[in-house]
Design a protein around this motif. Structure first.
Motif, PDB file in Angstrom:
ATOM      1  N   UNK A 250       0.862  -1.178   0.000  1.00  0.00           N
ATOM      2  CA  UNK A 250       0.000   0.000   0.000  1.00  0.00           C
ATOM      3  C   UNK A 250       0.901   1.232   0.000  1.00  0.00           C
ATOM      4  N   UNK A 251       0.967   1.936  -1.128  1.00  0.00           N
ATOM      5  CA  UNK A 251       1.881   3.079  -1.256  1.00  0.00           C
ATOM      6  C   UNK A 251       1.282   4.333  -0.641  1.00  0.00           C
ATOM      7  N   UNK A 252       2.131   5.117   0.028  1.00  0.00           N
ATOM      8  CA  UNK A 252       1.659   6.397   0.561  1.00  0.00           C
ATOM      9  C   UNK A 252       1.275   7.330  -0.585  1.00  0.00           C
ATOM     10  N   UNK A 253       0.238   8.104  -0.383  1.00  0.00           N
ATOM     11  CA  UNK A 253      -0.206   9.049  -1.405  1.00  0.00           C
ATOM     12  C   UNK A 253       0.816  10.167  -1.579  1.00  0.00           C
ATOM     13  N   UNK A 254       0.938  10.645  -2.791  1.00  0.00           N
ATOM     14  CA  UNK A 254       1.801  11.793  -3.059  1.00  0.00           C
ATOM     15  C   UNK A 254       3.220  11.464  -3.471  1.00  0.00           C
ATOM     16  N   UNK A 255       3.608  10.192  -3.401  1.00  0.00           N
ATOM     17  CA  UNK A 255       4.949   9.827  -3.829  1.00  0.00           C
ATOM     18  C   UNK A 255       6.033  10.271  -2.865  1.00  0.00           C
ATOM     19  N   UNK A 256       7.256  10.310  -3.370  1.00  0.00           N
ATOM     20  CA  UNK A 256       8.415  10.633  -2.541  1.00  0.00           C
ATOM     21  C   UNK A 256       8.467  12.124  -2.213  1.00  0.00           C
ATOM     22  N   UNK A 257       8.848  12.400  -0.977  1.00  0.00           N
ATOM     23  CA  UNK A 257       9.046  13.787  -0.554  1.00  0.00           C
ATOM     24  C   UNK A 257      10.527  14.048  -0.295  1.00  0.00           C
ATOM     25  N   UNK A 258      11.398  13.112  -0.650  1.00  0.00           N
ATOM     26  CA  UNK A 258      12.825  13.247  -0.366  1.00  0.00           C
ATOM     27  C   UNK A 258      13.435  14.433  -1.115  1.00  0.00           C
ATOM     28  N   UNK A 259      12.919  14.745  -2.283  1.00  0.00           N
ATOM     29  CA  UNK A 259      13.455  15.865  -3.058  1.00  0.00           C
ATOM     30  C   UNK A 259      13.048  17.214  -2.466  1.00  0.00           C
ATOM     31  N   UNK A 260      12.012  17.234  -1.619  1.00  0.00           N
ATOM     32  CA  UNK A 260      11.539  18.471  -1.012  1.00  0.00           C
ATOM     33  C   UNK A 260      10.984  18.165   0.379  1.00  0.00           C
TER      34      UNK A 260
END
Length: 192
Positions: A3-13
Motif C-alpha cells: 500500500x503506497x503512501x499518497x503523493x509519492x516521494x518527498x525526499x526531493x523536497x
C-alpha cells in the motif's frame, strides 16, 4: 500488494512531515512492482513456449501415425522410431525446465508478499518496536511457503546463518562464482 503512501516521494523536497518510513515503503513498492512486472512478462513467454511444445508433441504423434498407415513397414535407414523417441525425450526435458520456471515464479510471488507484509508492519509507527509483531510477521511469511527449500532457507537465516550458508542448506544451490558451465544435478526435482 504494498500500500503506497499518497503523493509519492518527498525526499526531493522534505518538510516537517517528512518520514523515512514513507520513503522505505515507496522503495519496497518499487521492488514489488518490478518483480511483478518481470513475472508478468515471463508468464506470457512461458505460456507461448508451453503451448508450442504441446502442439509439437501432437504433430509428432500425428506424423508417426500417418507414416505407419501409409508405409506399414518403414525403411530402417530412416530410423524414425528412434528419432521420434529422441524428440519426445527433448520435449520432456523442456517440460521439466518449465516446472523450474514455475518454482521461480512461486518464489518471486513469495518475495513480493514478504515485502508487502514488511511494508505493512513498518508503516505502523508502533509495531516495529514490538517483538511480537515481528514474530507474527515471521510466522505469517513462513506459513505461505509451499516448498521445503524456502522453509529451510527462511529458518537458517532467522537462526543467524550467513546467506551463503543458508543457500547451501536449502539445497539445489551451488555457490560458485566461476562462470564456466557445470554438469546438471537434479538434486531431487520437486514436481508440481
Amino acid at each position: 500488494m504494498v500500500e503506497l503512501p499518497l503523493g509519492g516521494s518527498a525526499a526531493h523536497n522534505p518538510d516537517l512531515a517528512w518520514d523515512q518510513v514513507r520513503e522505505t515503503i515507496l522503495m519496497m513498492g518499487i521492488a514489488v512492482a518490478q518483480v511483478r512486472h518481470a513475472m508478468e512478462e515471463g508468464s506470457a513467454s512461458f505460456t507461448t513456449l508451453a503451448d508450442s511444445f504441446a502442439v509439437t508433441c501432437q504433430h509428432i504423434e500425428s506424423l508417426r501415425n500417418d507414416l505407419t498407415q501409409i508405409l506399414p513397414t518403414l525403411p530402417a535407414e530412416l530410423d524414425l522410431p528412434n528419432k521420434i523417441s529422441e524428440i519426445n525425450a527433448q520435449n520432456m526435458q523442456s517440460i521439466i525446465a518449465f516446472q523450474f520456471y514455475d518454482r521461480l515464479s512461486q518464489r518471486l510471488e513469495h518475495v513480493c508478499s514478504t515485502i508487502s507484509e514488511l511494508a505493512v508492519l513498518v508503516s505502523d509507527h508502533a509495531l516495529p518496536h514490538q517483538a511480537h509483531a515481528w514474530l507474527d510477521l515471521q510466522r505469517k511469511i513462513r506459513s505461505q511457503y509451499t516448498m521445503e527449500q524456502e522453509k529451510v532457507l527462511f529458518d537458517a537465516i532467522l537462526h543467524g546463518d550467513p546467506i551463503h550458508t543458508a543457500l547451501i542448506k536449502a539445497g539445489n544451490i551451488s555457490i560458485n562464482f566461476d562462470p564456466k558451465p557445470r554438469p546438471a544435478d537434479d538434486g531431487g526435482v520437486e514436481l508440481f
